[in-house]
Motif scaffolding. Structure first.
Motif: not given
Length: 107
Positions: A13-17
């Motif tokens: 995701l843009p904020q976290v993997q």
């Protein structure tokens, strides 16, 4: 009893993997590993039969592909813009700009 293999399932995701390690039976498919990881419950926006594509080590693949030990299954988010169209638009905007930043012909 079938031998187990180690597989990673990842979703960025843009904020976290998300990176989940799972053990699945030898002969398991990409879909089997994704379902065993529990990531579908954690991220209900993932639609394997819809816009989300999957791959193994950055190579697009099908859900029925058989996995090998230490494979990394990647779930890709759908693109929100066509990369070719974005590059074309940038190139056109670059041609419209003149050196010096002002309109052409003004002194």
């Amino acid at each position: 009893m079938a031998d187990l293999i180690n597989v990673e399932v990842t979703y960025a995701l843009p904020q976290v993997q998300e990176l989940l390690k799972v053990r699945v039976p030898e002969g398991a498919t990409v879909r089997d590993a994704i379902e065993a990881s529990g990531i579908l419950a954690k991220h209900p926006e993932i639609d394997l039969d819809g816009p989300n594509k999957v791959g193994v080590y950055a190579k697009l693949t099908r859900l029925d592909t058989t996995l090998r030990d230490r494979d990394r299954v990647e779930i890709y988010r759908p693109l929100i813009a066509d990369p070719k169209a974005v590059r074309k638009k940038r190139a056109e905007e670059g041609k419209a700009m003149k050196k010096g930043g002002g309109p052409a012909g003004e002194e």
